[in-house]
Write a protein that holds these residues in place. Sequence first.
Motif, PDB file in Angstrom:
ATOM      1  N   PHE A 104     -32.249   0.213   2.407  1.00  0.00           N
ATOM      2  CA  PHE A 104     -30.671  -0.152   1.730  1.00  0.00           C
ATOM      3  C   PHE A 104     -30.731   0.698   0.490  1.00  0.00           C
ATOM      4  CE2 PHE A 104     -32.240  -2.655  -1.904  1.00  0.00           C
ATOM      5  CZ  PHE A 104     -33.454  -2.536  -1.833  1.00  0.00           C
ATOM      6  N   ASP A 105     -32.023   1.036  -0.180  1.00  0.00           N
ATOM      7  CA  ASP A 105     -31.874   2.101  -1.230  1.00  0.00           C
ATOM      8  C   ASP A 105     -32.051   3.641  -0.949  1.00  0.00           C
ATOM      9  OD1 ASP A 105     -34.405   1.826  -0.192  1.00  0.00           O
ATOM     10  OD2 ASP A 105     -35.704   1.299  -1.858  1.00  0.00           O
ATOM     11  N   GLY A 106     -31.675   4.091   0.243  1.00  0.00           N
ATOM     12  CA  GLY A 106     -31.691   5.278   0.498  1.00  0.00           C
ATOM     13  C   GLY A 106     -33.024   5.919   0.703  1.00  0.00           C
ATOM     14  N   ASP A 107     -34.008   5.107   1.183  1.00  0.00           N
ATOM     15  CA  ASP A 107     -35.282   5.594   1.449  1.00  0.00           C
ATOM     16  C   ASP A 107     -36.076   4.545   2.338  1.00  0.00           C
ATOM     17  OD1 ASP A 107     -37.253   3.812   0.126  1.00  0.00           O
ATOM     18  OD2 ASP A 107     -36.726   5.174  -1.685  1.00  0.00           O
ATOM     19  N   TRP A 108     -37.163   4.977   3.049  1.00  0.00           N
ATOM     20  CA  TRP A 108     -37.969   4.123   3.824  1.00  0.00           C
ATOM     21  C   TRP A 108     -39.516   3.755   3.243  1.00  0.00           C
ATOM     22  CZ3 TRP A 108     -36.117   1.658   7.815  1.00  0.00           C
ATOM     23  CH2 TRP A 108     -35.107   2.102   8.596  1.00  0.00           C
ATOM     24  N   VAL A 109     -39.397   3.968   1.877  1.00  0.00           N
ATOM     25  CA  VAL A 109     -40.517   3.407   1.167  1.00  0.00           C
ATOM     26  C   VAL A 109     -40.254   1.879   0.990  1.00  0.00           C
ATOM     27  CG1 VAL A 109     -41.669   3.471  -1.079  1.00  0.00           C
ATOM     28  CG2 VAL A 109     -40.749   5.707  -0.014  1.00  0.00           C
ATOM     29  N   GLY A 110     -41.537   1.199   1.194  1.00  0.00           N
ATOM     30  CA  GLY A 110     -41.390  -0.336   1.301  1.00  0.00           C
ATOM     31  C   GLY A 110     -41.590  -0.974  -0.099  1.00  0.00           C
ATOM     32  N   ASN A 111     -42.454  -0.225  -0.748  1.00  0.00           N
ATOM     33  CA  ASN A 111     -42.796  -0.987  -1.929  1.00  0.00           C
ATOM     34  C   ASN A 111     -41.869  -0.570  -3.400  1.00  0.00           C
ATOM     35  OD1 ASN A 111     -43.792   1.706  -2.763  1.00  0.00           O
ATOM     36  ND2 ASN A 111     -45.853   0.975  -3.104  1.00  0.00           N
ATOM     37  N   ASN A 112     -40.706  -0.284  -3.182  1.00  0.00           N
ATOM     38  CA  ASN A 112     -39.848  -0.055  -4.113  1.00  0.00           C
ATOM     39  C   ASN A 112     -38.617  -0.769  -3.802  1.00  0.00           C
ATOM     40  OD1 ASN A 112     -38.539   1.415  -2.325  1.00  0.00           O
ATOM     41  ND2 ASN A 112     -38.634   3.392  -3.074  1.00  0.00           N
ATOM     42  N   ASN A 113     -38.397  -1.877  -2.936  1.00  0.00           N
ATOM     43  CA  ASN A 113     -37.550  -2.423  -2.499  1.00  0.00           C
ATOM     44  C   ASN A 113     -37.213  -3.551  -3.445  1.00  0.00           C
ATOM     45  OD1 ASN A 113     -36.948  -0.631  -0.384  1.00  0.00           O
ATOM     46  ND2 ASN A 113     -38.085  -1.959   1.158  1.00  0.00           N
ATOM     47  N   TRP A 114     -38.292  -4.220  -3.980  1.00  0.00           N
ATOM     48  CA  TRP A 114     -37.984  -5.330  -5.032  1.00  0.00           C
ATOM     49  C   TRP A 114     -37.422  -4.773  -6.183  1.00  0.00           C
ATOM     50  CZ3 TRP A 114     -39.305 -10.645  -5.165  1.00  0.00           C
ATOM     51  CH2 TRP A 114     -39.191 -11.098  -6.426  1.00  0.00           C
TER      52      TRP A 114
END
Length: 340
Positions: A65-75
Amino acid sequence: MGKLTYLPLIICLWGLSACGVTEPLRVTPGPLGAPASHDELARHYAPVIRQGAISDQDYITAANFDGDWVGNNNWENQPTGDLSAYVYYSVIESESHWFLFYSLFHPRDYTYEDCHTSGGCHENDLESIQLTVEKNGTSFGKPKALETLAHNAIYLYIFDNSVGGNFLDVTGVATLEGDHPVVYVEALGHGIYGHRGTGSLIDPILFRGGVVIYRLGEEAKAPQGVDDEHVSYQLAPIYPTLWTRRDDVGDGRTFDGPFVYRGELLPKAIDGDDFSKDKANTPWGYYQTTGEVLTRGDWFLDPAKALLYHARFNGEFSTIYIFNPYLVDLGLLPENNLNG
Ligand SMILES: [Ca+2]
Ligand SMILES: [Ca+2]
Ligand SMILES: [Ca+2]
Ligand SMILES: [Ca+2]
């Protein structure tokens, strides 16, 4: 805002239907006819989601949803990301049944109390349901069991008395809107239940929250507020999105928490680091309700085995797969298993 411009392209990669160029929304073959395609089945039975909502942290969305597939920046990106509604899905087929798996992603699992002191918050959240549909010669078969995941337990709901409890007790009777199962999702922790009042389902009114009602539609929309009862979501297939990223593992990647499934390494969680590490399980990483027969991952990867252990089915129930690309990819089934 720049990063959000990537989203439509990424969404198009999930499936051409998201780009508005393929299949019609509704497929209504006669009662006896060719079996529906797996995508048609997923749409036919796509759940109606009654989402308890106290804040926009309770809105379902895509894992990127934030334009990337990085998990630990979602919060961190939850307040600025695109909260348009997506539901992940997968279909596995045995000789006798279809297993339709749907997963709901939230960037945050949080508490009513301050996360800094409650001890109950974590980055990312993926809770799921599985609908078991009997193949009976009609295009869409007959739904037989609805299982919902809520935190540490899987709940079993039935449609008629041809299914009973086994390792799991029957919690209740599933409800339908048309042919769409209705599920109830808690605010905050986002556990899913088959009817109101099961388990620890929190009455949103108690928290002065609302209920957002999501239904499959032609567009992925974000709710107007916590009591928006007409929000449409789009389906996103698990296979080309989450599953194909299963080797992207580690801090700062998509997933983390490797575990061994029948000799093969898989990540059990989406990578996360706020308040607790790697707490949101992947669809293939659930460990709940395994008893002495199942192992972590079976509920998603080997659903015939899982369902036969969880419930009792009258009539034929085959554990031979016609379509299970996950076990094929893991080298646990031969490739000719993909002929379905
Ligand atoms: Ca991210
Ligand atoms: Ca983080
Ligand atoms: Ca949760
Ligand atoms: Ca990690």
